[in-house]
Design a protein around this motif. Structure first.
Motif, PDB file in Angstrom:
ATOM      1  N   ASP A 153     -27.673  23.858  -4.357  1.00 34.77           N
ATOM      2  CA  ASP A 153     -27.403  23.780  -2.742  1.00 34.77           C
ATOM      3  C   ASP A 153     -27.597  25.364  -2.036  1.00 34.77           C
ATOM      4  N   HIS A 154     -28.301  25.377  -1.086  1.00 41.74           N
ATOM      5  CA  HIS A 154     -28.648  26.703  -0.487  1.00 41.74           C
ATOM      6  C   HIS A 154     -27.097  27.447   0.093  1.00 41.74           C
ATOM      7  N   MET A 155     -26.357  26.601   0.667  1.00 41.29           N
ATOM      8  CA  MET A 155     -25.192  26.902   1.247  1.00 41.29           C
ATOM      9  C   MET A 155     -24.268  27.654   0.212  1.00 41.29           C
ATOM     10  N   GLY A 157     -25.337  28.854  -2.574  1.00 45.81           N
ATOM     11  CA  GLY A 157     -25.954  30.158  -2.807  1.00 45.81           C
ATOM     12  C   GLY A 157     -25.401  31.139  -2.022  1.00 45.81           C
ATOM     13  N   HIS A 158     -25.324  31.098  -0.736  1.00 44.98           N
ATOM     14  CA  HIS A 158     -24.682  31.976   0.345  1.00 44.98           C
ATOM     15  C   HIS A 158     -23.250  32.347  -0.016  1.00 44.98           C
ATOM     16  N   ILE A 159     -22.388  31.273  -0.661  1.00 40.45           N
ATOM     17  CA  ILE A 159     -21.183  31.637  -0.801  1.00 40.45           C
ATOM     18  C   ILE A 159     -21.191  32.400  -2.059  1.00 40.45           C
ATOM     19  N   VAL A 181     -22.257  31.208   8.126  1.00 36.68           N
ATOM     20  CA  VAL A 181     -22.756  31.438   9.365  1.00 36.68           C
ATOM     21  C   VAL A 181     -24.286  31.854   9.336  1.00 36.68           C
ATOM     22  N   SER A 182     -25.471  30.732   9.549  1.00 35.49           N
ATOM     23  CA  SER A 182     -26.701  30.982   9.418  1.00 35.49           C
ATOM     24  C   SER A 182     -27.413  30.498  10.469  1.00 35.49           C
ATOM     25  N   GLY A 183     -28.709  30.437  10.334  1.00 34.61           N
ATOM     26  CA  GLY A 183     -29.685  30.036  11.401  1.00 34.61           C
ATOM     27  C   GLY A 183     -29.609  28.223  11.654  1.00 34.61           C
ATOM     28  N   THR A 352     -29.060  37.707   3.822  1.00 32.62           N
ATOM     29  CA  THR A 352     -30.023  36.613   4.309  1.00 32.62           C
ATOM     30  C   THR A 352     -30.647  35.839   3.097  1.00 32.62           C
ATOM     31  N   ASP A 353     -31.426  35.154   3.458  1.00 33.40           N
ATOM     32  CA  ASP A 353     -32.130  34.294   2.257  1.00 33.40           C
ATOM     33  C   ASP A 353     -32.775  35.032   1.299  1.00 33.40           C
ATOM     34  N   ASN A 354     -32.444  34.648  -0.130  1.00 30.26           N
ATOM     35  CA  ASN A 354     -32.676  35.521  -1.322  1.00 30.26           C
ATOM     36  C   ASN A 354     -32.694  34.368  -2.249  1.00 30.26           C
TER      37      ASN A 354
HETATM   38 ZN    ZN Z   1     -29.478  30.798   4.366  1.00 34.89          ZN
END
Ligand code: ZN
Ligand code: KG4
Length: 388
Positions: A153-155, A157-159, A181-183, A352-354
């Motif tokens: 899950d991308h989110m 990943g952000h966590i 908080v993202s796009g 940001t995304d990686n």
């Molecule tokens: Zn993102």
């Protein structure tokens, strides 16, 4: 263990090779190879990301990025004998990614099989056509290399990205609250433990990053607007420019933990209608917008911190690159606010995304790894995937 991670949920094509020593969450992570191509210059011409364009660009660049990440990693690779039935299957798996199957097969003949143990790939949320490129590419690689795949899950990943110090995950005490908080997202996630998520608040309309991007467009600034607004607002703060427009704080007293940003963007649009702003007025308005949006984010976060007796606060997603937001969140630990709170902010290169974050999140879910066949037959890209 060596993980290959793949991220294609929006406008970044990112692949990493990460060595993992030990068990989650105390493992050591060594990023051996990291390749990231940002499509921003392509999308800027259109003023935003069109899914079909993003898909086309992912298809064009994903194999060169794989090769870059693998070469940088210096992990061994072994040439294997050519088999005709392999070709057919790769063509089936990459049926919708025009031309990619041929290129991958050539690469496979030339480069051979690298010593990757497992693949982690973003399966959602995001732009579905873009996500599919990563998912189908993972299917083909898993088949060629005979390795398992973990859908990520991308989110999440952000966590995890925010807790990563470059080699380890920092020690964290639960319950934790993640403000993402993202796009595409604005949500508050309560974490009782690793992998246990409860969404306690979210936007009812636009995501905050989307609002930054739209306000930037209203002000005639290029895409993506978040960093542009951030830059202008910083100058307005440094020079203490006077307020340009009183802006609303939507839903700040709503009693729940939800957000709304669409009205804020509309207020900006009405406020400048028919006017030509000077550069200083634009800077002041960028700051006014940043003040209004960030005040709402912080106000709701404080409510949630109190309500759930939160020990750790995680800020994640692309908008966490915003300096004013980072400083405000860091300030929450002051004596008169939440002195016992520990705050986690992502390193600026990982906000940001990686794909490094996808390797980390994948490692946290090793038990969900699927054989290449099971992954190919059961996993779909899901644009609306949600953590809870
Ligand atoms: Zn993102
Ligand atoms: O997480 P991310 O890279 O991609 C998505 O998953 O959406 O977030 C991208 C968003 C964009 O809306 C961009 O404008 C915003 O993050 N952003 C910022 C800043 N840097 C990126 N917003 C405000 N201030 C920034 N410095």
């Amino acid at each position: 263990m060596i993980i290959l991670s793949i991220e294609t949920s929006c406008d970044e094509t990112a692949l990493s090779v990460v060595e993992v020593i030990g068990e989650f969450p105390t493992a050591t992570y060594n990023v051996l190879g990291n390749a990231l191509f940002s499509q921003i210059d392509i999308h800027r011409e259109f003023g935003g990301v069109f899914p079909a364009v993003a898909k086309r660009e992912h298809i064009a660049i994903i194999l060169p990025m794989l090769e870059k990440a693998l070469q940088e990693s210096h992990i061994p690779h072994k040439i294997t004998p050519k088999q005709n039935e392999i070709e057919e299957k790769v063509h089936v798996l990459l049926d919708r990614e025009a031309g990619l199957a041929e290129q991958l097969l050539k690469f496979n003949t030339r480069y051979g099989v690298p010593t990757i143990d497992i693949i982690a790939v973003t399966s959602g949320p995001g732009l579905e056509p873009a996500l599919w490129v990563g998912v189908n590419f993972a299917k083909a690689l898993a088949y060629l290399w005979n390795v398992s795949v973990i859908p990520v899950d991308h989110m999440e990943g952000h966590i995890i990205s925010s807790i990563f110090d470059g080699h380890h995950l920092e020690a964290i005490t639960f319950p934790a609250l993640a403000l993402l908080v993202s796009g595409g997202h604005t949500e508050m996630i309560l974490m009782k433990d690793w992998g246990q998520y409860e969404k306690v608040g979210q936007t009812r309309d636009d995501a905050v990053g989307e609002a930054f991007d739209k306000v930037a467009r209203i002000l005639g600034l290029p895409y993506p607007g978040g960093p542009e607004i951030s830059r202008l607002a910083l100058e307005a703060r440094e020079r203490s420019l006077p307020e340009y427009q009183k802006l609303p704080r939507p839903m700040i007293n709503s009693g729940d933990l939800d957000f709304s940003f669409s009205g804020l963007k509309t207020a900006v649009r009405y406020g400048i209608e028919g006017k030509i702003l000077t550069d200083d007025e634009k800077k002041a308005l960028a700051r006014d917008f940043e003040d209004a949006s960030i005040e709402t984010l912080i106000s709701k976060s404080k409510k949630a911190l109190k309500k759930y007796n939160v020990q750790s606060f995680i800020l994640g997603g692309g908008v966490s690159a915003n300096t004013y937001l980072r400083n405000t969140v860091a300030g929450l630990t002051s004596k008169d606010q939440f002195p016992n709170l520990k705050v986690f902010l992502p390193d600026s290169t990982l906000s940001t995304d990686n794909s490094i974050m996808i390797a980390l999140a994948g490692h946290s879910h090793l038990e969900t790894a699927l054989s290449s066949d099971d992954f190919a037959s059961t996993v779909k890209a899901n644009g609306n995937q949600s953590l809870s």
